[in-house]
Design a protein around this motif. Structure first.
Motif, PDB file in Angstrom:
ATOM      1  N   GLU A   1       9.219   3.631   5.092  1.00  0.00           N
ATOM      2  CA  GLU A   1       8.256   4.779   5.246  1.00  0.00           C
ATOM      3  C   GLU A   1       7.179   4.872   4.138  1.00  0.00           C
ATOM      4  N   LEU A   2       7.748   4.919   3.007  1.00  0.00           N
ATOM      5  CA  LEU A   2       6.962   5.110   1.783  1.00  0.00           C
ATOM      6  C   LEU A   2       6.044   4.172   1.274  1.00  0.00           C
ATOM      7  N   ARG A   3       6.684   2.720   1.335  1.00  0.00           N
ATOM      8  CA  ARG A   3       5.951   1.635   0.823  1.00  0.00           C
ATOM      9  C   ARG A   3       5.407   0.657   1.971  1.00  0.00           C
ATOM     10  N   GLY A   4       5.958   0.716   3.004  1.00  0.00           N
ATOM     11  CA  GLY A   4       5.651  -0.065   4.179  1.00  0.00           C
ATOM     12  C   GLY A   4       6.561  -1.101   4.280  1.00  0.00           C
ATOM     13  N   VAL A   5       7.514  -1.382   3.294  1.00  0.00           N
ATOM     14  CA  VAL A   5       8.295  -2.797   3.374  1.00  0.00           C
ATOM     15  C   VAL A   5       9.353  -2.489   2.511  1.00  0.00           C
ATOM     16  N   ASP A   6      10.862  -2.696   3.077  1.00  0.00           N
ATOM     17  CA  ASP A   6      11.965  -2.761   2.131  1.00  0.00           C
ATOM     18  C   ASP A   6      12.418  -4.110   1.909  1.00  0.00           C
ATOM     19  N   VAL A   7      12.116  -4.432   0.919  1.00  0.00           N
ATOM     20  CA  VAL A   7      12.520  -5.760   0.401  1.00  0.00           C
ATOM     21  C   VAL A   7      14.076  -5.943   0.374  1.00  0.00           C
ATOM     22  N   LEU A   8      14.689  -4.945   0.338  1.00  0.00           N
ATOM     23  CA  LEU A   8      16.209  -5.297   0.194  1.00  0.00           C
ATOM     24  C   LEU A   8      16.812  -5.462   1.580  1.00  0.00           C
ATOM     25  N   GLU A   9      15.980  -5.316   2.691  1.00  0.00           N
ATOM     26  CA  GLU A   9      16.277  -5.858   4.019  1.00  0.00           C
ATOM     27  C   GLU A   9      16.359  -7.277   4.164  1.00  0.00           C
ATOM     28  N   ASN A  10      15.326  -8.178   3.297  1.00  0.00           N
ATOM     29  CA  ASN A  10      15.098  -9.495   3.325  1.00  0.00           C
ATOM     30  C   ASN A  10      16.441 -10.017   2.421  1.00  0.00           C
ATOM     31  N   PRO A  11      17.149 -10.792   3.426  1.00  0.00           N
ATOM     32  CA  PRO A  11      18.303 -11.421   2.474  1.00  0.00           C
ATOM     33  C   PRO A  11      18.012 -12.586   1.482  1.00  0.00           C
TER      34      PRO A  11
ATOM     35  N   ARG B   1       0.737  -1.177   0.053  1.00  0.00           N
ATOM     36  CA  ARG B   1      -0.094  -0.179   0.081  1.00  0.00           C
ATOM     37  C   ARG B   1       0.966   1.248   0.068  1.00  0.00           C
ATOM     38  N   CYS B   2       1.480   1.362  -1.334  1.00  0.00           N
ATOM     39  CA  CYS B   2       2.387   2.677  -1.193  1.00  0.00           C
ATOM     40  C   CYS B   2       1.589   3.911  -1.112  1.00  0.00           C
ATOM     41  N   ARG B   3       2.090   4.838  -0.393  1.00  0.00           N
ATOM     42  CA  ARG B   3       1.622   6.013   0.023  1.00  0.00           C
ATOM     43  C   ARG B   3       1.147   7.080  -0.946  1.00  0.00           C
ATOM     44  N   TYR B   4       1.886   6.767  -2.402  1.00  0.00           N
ATOM     45  CA  TYR B   4       1.737   7.656  -3.337  1.00  0.00           C
ATOM     46  C   TYR B   4       1.088   6.932  -4.666  1.00  0.00           C
ATOM     47  N   CYS B   5       0.503   5.884  -4.490  1.00  0.00           N
ATOM     48  CA  CYS B   5       0.080   4.930  -5.502  1.00  0.00           C
ATOM     49  C   CYS B   5      -1.323   5.786  -5.989  1.00  0.00           C
ATOM     50  N   PHE B   6      -1.733   5.571  -7.350  1.00  0.00           N
ATOM     51  CA  PHE B   6      -2.842   6.150  -7.685  1.00  0.00           C
ATOM     52  C   PHE B   6      -4.011   5.077  -8.173  1.00  0.00           C
ATOM     53  N   ARG B   7      -3.587   4.003  -8.297  1.00  0.00           N
ATOM     54  CA  ARG B   7      -4.648   3.003  -8.763  1.00  0.00           C
ATOM     55  C   ARG B   7      -5.774   2.798  -7.986  1.00  0.00           C
ATOM     56  N   ASP B   8      -5.635   2.633  -6.603  1.00  0.00           N
ATOM     57  CA  ASP B   8      -6.955   2.272  -5.849  1.00  0.00           C
ATOM     58  C   ASP B   8      -7.989   3.393  -6.199  1.00  0.00           C
ATOM     59  N   GLN B   9      -7.347   4.828  -6.096  1.00  0.00           N
ATOM     60  CA  GLN B   9      -8.336   5.831  -6.171  1.00  0.00           C
ATOM     61  C   GLN B   9      -9.122   6.115  -7.645  1.00  0.00           C
ATOM     62  N   ASN B  10      -8.509   5.553  -8.698  1.00  0.00           N
ATOM     63  CA  ASN B  10      -8.820   6.028  -9.811  1.00  0.00           C
ATOM     64  C   ASN B  10      -9.427   4.701 -10.714  1.00  0.00           C
TER      65      ASN B  10
END
Length: 295
Positions: free
Chosen positions: A116-126, A18-27
């Motif tokens: 902060e912006l996406r909820g998950v940082d996938v690069l923290e997952n080894p 649920r990225c904070r800037y995504c426009f898909r859900d709204q439009n």
């Protein structure tokens, strides 16, 4: 037939982020995830004579992995196929398929502010990090907001994580679409402009993505869904189908989209920038002018 040099296809609206800037859900949350026979026939006819790349987005396209593979099978093998993805569903088997079919993988990642912006940082997952490192044709696609305006800082963070510099880097800026003003207020255009110009001087020639080079034919906001309908990727507005010509769809777009911000100015980007008429406003246009070297 609808002919563009870059064919953008959204594969369903579903996303596990649920990225904070995504426009898909709204439009336009009702992007189809099933492919019609009309679309299959169209994909078989897409020719490398006029199409350089097929770009698969979503939602999250890896939620529909079988559809991704089906499109790769339908499209001429000499046409580049690219996946725009958040990276969370990458596995070793998927990476093997992507590499063996010479596909380009776009990882959406915003640097140190990704959590902060996406909820998950996938690069923290080894495990995911190792998968990303193995991708041959890798593009990192950050979204620049008021939280991470320094393009160079984002680039260096990702390069350190991946421990490789042989990846393409193509950023975008947060879009003023009426749903994420908190990520635009106080946007530092000076830092953004200075860091972007520095990036261009130092890295642009070696990190430029391949399939966008020379792409002047396709309107940036056109996309074709799995039912073969040509729409605006920002607003969801319908312009035609794959049975219509590019010119026909563009005429409908010009008729339906009326934005005084564009029509009342002498902007040098008129007709070429992704915000032209549909979503032109002060923030979007200022960022486009910076990236185009006019500011």
């Amino acid at each position: 037939m609808f002919k563009v040099s870059r064919l953008c296809i959204p594969i369903g609206p579903e996303c596990n982020f649920r990225c904070r800037y995504c426009f898909r859900d709204q439009n336009h949350p009702k992007i189809p995830s099933d492919m019609t026979d009309v679309m299959k026939a169209y994909l078989r006819q897409v020719s490398p004579a006029w199409c350089r790349a097929v770009v698969l987005s979503g939602g999250e396209p890896l939620l529909h992995w079988d559809t991704v593979k089906k499109i790769r099978e339908l499209v001429n093998p000499s046409i580049n196929v690219c996946i725009l993805s958040n990276g969370s569903l990458l596995t070793s088997d998927k990476v093997n398929y992507i590499n063996s079919h010479y596909m380009e993988y776009y990882l959406s990642h915003d640097g140190v502010k990704t959590q902060e912006l996406r909820g998950v940082d996938v690069l923290e997952n080894p495990d995911i990090l190792e998968c990303v490192k193995r991708i041959r044709l890798l593009t990192i696609a950050p979204v620049i907001t008021n939280k991470n305006p320094d393009v160079m800082e984002v680039y260096h963070y990702i390069a350190r994580k991946l421990r490789r510099d042989n990846f393409y880097y193509l950023h975008g800026t947060v879009m003023d679409n009426g749903h994420c003003q908190d990520l635009i207020d106080g946007f530092d255009y000076d830092i953004y402009g200075q860091s972007y110009r520095e990036f261009v001087r130092k890295y642009y020639k070696t990190t430029r993505t391949r399939f966008l080079i020379g792409n002047k034919r396709s309107h940036c906001s056109f996309e074709v869904n799995l039912h073969g309908v040509v729409t605006n990727k920002i607003t969801g507005q319908r312009y035609g189908t794959v049975l219509d010509s590019y010119a026909d769809c563009e005429r409908v777009m010009r008729k339906l989209c009326r934005n005084n911000y564009c029509s009342d100015t002498k902007c040098p980007l008129q007709g070429s920038c992704s915000y032209y008429e549909e979503y032109a406003n002060e923030h979007n246009c200022r960022c486009s002018m910076i990236r185009s070297g006019y500011l």
